[in-house]
Design a protein around this motif. Sequence first.
Motif, PDB file in Angstrom:
ATOM      1  N   GLY A 129       0.782  -1.222   0.000  1.00 31.92           N
ATOM      2  CA  GLY A 129       0.000   0.000   0.000  1.00 31.92           C
ATOM      3  C   GLY A 129       0.821   1.282   0.000  1.00 31.92           C
ATOM      4  O   GLY A 129       0.281   2.352  -0.236  1.00 31.92           O
ATOM      5  N   MET A 130       2.131   1.203   0.272  1.00 24.80           N
ATOM      6  CA  MET A 130       2.971   2.398   0.137  1.00 24.80           C
ATOM      7  C   MET A 130       3.010   2.771  -1.334  1.00 24.80           C
ATOM      8  O   MET A 130       2.876   1.911  -2.203  1.00 24.80           O
ATOM      9  CB  MET A 130       4.400   2.129   0.629  1.00 24.80           C
ATOM     10  N   SER A 131       3.223   4.027  -1.642  1.00 25.83           N
ATOM     11  CA  SER A 131       3.268   4.425  -3.053  1.00 25.83           C
ATOM     12  C   SER A 131       4.574   3.956  -3.695  1.00 25.83           C
ATOM     13  O   SER A 131       5.610   3.864  -3.030  1.00 25.83           O
ATOM     14  CB  SER A 131       3.138   5.943  -3.188  1.00 25.83           C
ATOM     15  N   ALA A 132       4.493   3.656  -4.971  1.00 27.10           N
ATOM     16  CA  ALA A 132       5.677   3.209  -5.704  1.00 27.10           C
ATOM     17  C   ALA A 132       6.781   4.267  -5.686  1.00 27.10           C
ATOM     18  O   ALA A 132       7.947   3.928  -5.462  1.00 27.10           O
ATOM     19  CB  ALA A 132       5.303   2.824  -7.138  1.00 27.10           C
ATOM     20  N   PRO A 133       6.452   5.566  -5.883  1.00 30.50           N
ATOM     21  CA  PRO A 133       7.521   6.571  -5.817  1.00 30.50           C
ATOM     22  C   PRO A 133       8.198   6.634  -4.444  1.00 30.50           C
ATOM     23  O   PRO A 133       9.409   6.841  -4.360  1.00 30.50           O
ATOM     24  CB  PRO A 133       6.804   7.890  -6.138  1.00 30.50           C
ATOM     25  N   GLU A 134       7.426   6.429  -3.372  1.00 26.62           N
ATOM     26  CA  GLU A 134       8.006   6.457  -2.025  1.00 26.62           C
ATOM     27  C   GLU A 134       8.960   5.283  -1.820  1.00 26.62           C
ATOM     28  O   GLU A 134      10.070   5.449  -1.322  1.00 26.62           O
ATOM     29  CB  GLU A 134       6.901   6.430  -0.974  1.00 26.62           C
ATOM     30  N   ILE A 135       8.537   4.097  -2.220  1.00 27.45           N
ATOM     31  CA  ILE A 135       9.395   2.914  -2.077  1.00 27.45           C
ATOM     32  C   ILE A 135      10.646   3.075  -2.931  1.00 27.45           C
ATOM     33  O   ILE A 135      11.760   2.815  -2.477  1.00 27.45           O
ATOM     34  CB  ILE A 135       8.636   1.627  -2.457  1.00 27.45           C
ATOM     35  N   THR A 136      10.468   3.524  -4.168  1.00 29.60           N
ATOM     36  CA  THR A 136      11.605   3.712  -5.081  1.00 29.60           C
ATOM     37  C   THR A 136      12.591   4.725  -4.516  1.00 29.60           C
ATOM     38  O   THR A 136      13.798   4.492  -4.520  1.00 29.60           O
ATOM     39  CB  THR A 136      11.119   4.156  -6.473  1.00 29.60           C
ATOM     40  N   ALA A 137      12.078   5.847  -4.009  1.00 26.52           N
ATOM     41  CA  ALA A 137      12.955   6.880  -3.450  1.00 26.52           C
ATOM     42  C   ALA A 137      13.732   6.356  -2.250  1.00 26.52           C
ATOM     43  O   ALA A 137      14.941   6.609  -2.128  1.00 26.52           O
ATOM     44  CB  ALA A 137      12.128   8.106  -3.059  1.00 26.52           C
ATOM     45  N   LYS A 138      13.062   5.626  -1.382  1.00 26.94           N
ATOM     46  CA  LYS A 138      13.750   5.086  -0.201  1.00 26.94           C
ATOM     47  C   LYS A 138      14.814   4.059  -0.589  1.00 26.94           C
ATOM     48  O   LYS A 138      15.921   4.088  -0.067  1.00 26.94           O
ATOM     49  CB  LYS A 138      12.738   4.483   0.776  1.00 26.94           C
ATOM     50  N   MET A 139      14.461   3.170  -1.498  1.00 24.81           N
ATOM     51  CA  MET A 139      15.435   2.160  -1.935  1.00 24.81           C
ATOM     52  C   MET A 139      16.629   2.808  -2.630  1.00 24.81           C
ATOM     53  O   MET A 139      17.776   2.400  -2.426  1.00 24.81           O
ATOM     54  CB  MET A 139      14.766   1.152  -2.874  1.00 24.81           C
ATOM     55  N   THR A 140      16.372   3.835  -3.442  1.00 27.12           N
ATOM     56  CA  THR A 140      17.447   4.540  -4.135  1.00 27.12           C
ATOM     57  C   THR A 140      18.353   5.247  -3.129  1.00 27.12           C
ATOM     58  O   THR A 140      19.584   5.230  -3.271  1.00 27.12           O
ATOM     59  CB  THR A 140      16.857   5.540  -5.149  1.00 27.12           C
ATOM     60  N   ALA A 141      17.748   5.841  -2.104  1.00 28.79           N
ATOM     61  CA  ALA A 141      18.539   6.498  -1.061  1.00 28.79           C
ATOM     62  C   ALA A 141      19.376   5.482  -0.287  1.00 28.79           C
ATOM     63  O   ALA A 141      20.545   5.742   0.018  1.00 28.79           O
ATOM     64  CB  ALA A 141      17.628   7.277  -0.118  1.00 28.79           C
ATOM     65  N   PHE A 142      18.806   4.337   0.017  1.00 30.09           N
ATOM     66  CA  PHE A 142      19.572   3.288   0.691  1.00 30.09           C
ATOM     67  C   PHE A 142      20.724   2.821  -0.192  1.00 30.09           C
ATOM     68  O   PHE A 142      21.845   2.650   0.257  1.00 30.09           O
ATOM     69  CB  PHE A 142      18.687   2.089   1.041  1.00 30.09           C
ATOM     70  N   LYS A 143      20.430   2.626  -1.466  1.00 25.65           N
ATOM     71  CA  LYS A 143      21.434   2.121  -2.410  1.00 25.65           C
ATOM     72  C   LYS A 143      22.597   3.100  -2.559  1.00 25.65           C
ATOM     73  O   LYS A 143      23.753   2.699  -2.614  1.00 25.65           O
ATOM     74  CB  LYS A 143      20.780   1.848  -3.768  1.00 25.65           C
ATOM     75  N   SER A 144      22.297   4.398  -2.597  1.00 19.53           N
ATOM     76  CA  SER A 144      23.346   5.410  -2.767  1.00 19.53           C
ATOM     77  C   SER A 144      24.098   5.704  -1.473  1.00 19.53           C
ATOM     78  O   SER A 144      25.162   6.314  -1.492  1.00 19.53           O
ATOM     79  CB  SER A 144      22.739   6.708  -3.302  1.00 19.53           C
ATOM     80  N   GLY A 145      23.515   5.307  -0.348  1.00 18.69           N
ATOM     81  CA  GLY A 145      24.136   5.572   0.941  1.00 18.69           C
ATOM     82  C   GLY A 145      23.710   6.895   1.544  1.00 18.69           C
ATOM     83  O   GLY A 145      24.206   7.284   2.598  1.00 18.69           O
ATOM     84  N   SER A 146      22.783   7.603   0.887  1.00 20.39           N
ATOM     85  CA  SER A 146      22.343   8.897   1.417  1.00 20.39           C
ATOM     86  C   SER A 146      21.343   8.756   2.565  1.00 20.39           C
ATOM     87  O   SER A 146      21.108   9.719   3.282  1.00 20.39           O
ATOM     88  CB  SER A 146      21.753   9.765   0.299  1.00 20.39           C
ATOM     89  N   ALA A 147      20.759   7.586   2.736  1.00 24.04           N
ATOM     90  CA  ALA A 147      19.862   7.331   3.865  1.00 24.04           C
ATOM     91  C   ALA A 147      20.578   6.424   4.853  1.00 24.04           C
ATOM     92  O   ALA A 147      21.200   5.437   4.455  1.00 24.04           O
ATOM     93  CB  ALA A 147      18.578   6.671   3.393  1.00 24.04           C
ATOM     94  N   GLN A 148      20.501   6.779   6.128  1.00 21.75           N
ATOM     95  CA  GLN A 148      21.149   5.964   7.149  1.00 21.75           C
ATOM     96  C   GLN A 148      20.311   4.726   7.425  1.00 21.75           C
ATOM     97  O   GLN A 148      19.082   4.792   7.510  1.00 21.75           O
ATOM     98  CB  GLN A 148      21.338   6.770   8.415  1.00 21.75           C
ATOM     99  N   THR A 149      20.977   3.630   7.558  1.00 24.56           N
ATOM    100  CA  THR A 149      20.304   2.366   7.781  1.00 24.56           C
ATOM    101  C   THR A 149      21.274   1.382   8.415  1.00 24.56           C
ATOM    102  O   THR A 149      22.479   1.605   8.418  1.00 24.56           O
ATOM    103  CB  THR A 149      19.780   1.804   6.437  1.00 24.56           C
ATOM    104  N   THR A 150      20.737   0.313   8.938  1.00 19.90           N
ATOM    105  CA  THR A 150      21.604  -0.714   9.511  1.00 19.90           C
ATOM    106  C   THR A 150      21.927  -1.802   8.491  1.00 19.90           C
ATOM    107  O   THR A 150      23.024  -2.331   8.491  1.00 19.90           O
ATOM    108  CB  THR A 150      20.952  -1.363  10.744  1.00 19.90           C
ATOM    109  N   ILE A 151      20.983  -2.124   7.625  1.00 17.70           N
ATOM    110  CA  ILE A 151      21.203  -3.218   6.680  1.00 17.70           C
ATOM    111  C   ILE A 151      20.679  -2.930   5.274  1.00 17.70           C
ATOM    112  O   ILE A 151      21.140  -3.491   4.298  1.00 17.70           O
ATOM    113  CB  ILE A 151      20.597  -4.537   7.210  1.00 17.70           C
ATOM    114  N   MET A 152      19.714  -2.010   5.146  1.00 14.94           N
ATOM    115  CA  MET A 152      19.078  -1.790   3.848  1.00 14.94           C
ATOM    116  C   MET A 152      20.046  -1.297   2.779  1.00 14.94           C
ATOM    117  O   MET A 152      19.841  -1.552   1.591  1.00 14.94           O
ATOM    118  CB  MET A 152      17.893  -0.828   3.965  1.00 14.94           C
ATOM    119  N   ASP A 153      21.113  -0.606   3.157  1.00 11.46           N
ATOM    120  CA  ASP A 153      22.074  -0.165   2.154  1.00 11.46           C
ATOM    121  C   ASP A 153      22.700  -1.361   1.435  1.00 11.46           C
ATOM    122  O   ASP A 153      22.835  -1.365   0.215  1.00 11.46           O
ATOM    123  CB  ASP A 153      23.142   0.737   2.766  1.00 11.46           C
ATOM    124  N   ARG A 154      22.997  -2.395   2.186  1.00  7.44           N
ATOM    125  CA  ARG A 154      23.588  -3.596   1.586  1.00  7.44           C
ATOM    126  C   ARG A 154      22.569  -4.358   0.755  1.00  7.44           C
ATOM    127  O   ARG A 154      22.887  -4.905  -0.290  1.00  7.44           O
ATOM    128  CB  ARG A 154      24.182  -4.496   2.667  1.00  7.44           C
TER     129      ARG A 154
END
Length: 98
Positions: A51-76
């Motif tokens: 139910g989350m919006s596709a743009p929201e999920i995409t933005a969060k995953m892209t931020a995790f992938k680039s390292g711009s969002a802090q996370t414990t494991i999602m970046d990997r």
Amino acid sequence: MNATRISVAAAMVLLIITGAGSAAEAPAGASSCTGCHAAASGSNAMRALGGMSAPEITAKMTAFKSGSAQTTIMDRIAKGFTEEEIRAIATWYAAQKP
């Protein structure tokens, strides 16, 4: 009568194997998300994705992938997906009921 039962059973097996008549199947990688993001999780840290919006999920995953969002494991985890896979997963989860 026996032949009819066998034909019906064979048709049902074929439908199950091919996925015909079922809801759209999850794209590759989407099933790995449910371990932490199951519908019942409900926490903000690992919120349910359905139910989350596709743009929201995409933005969060892209931020995790680039390292711009802090996370414990999602970046990997995010680094293992291509941009196309991330969009496919996001689109699929956005279509799921929360």
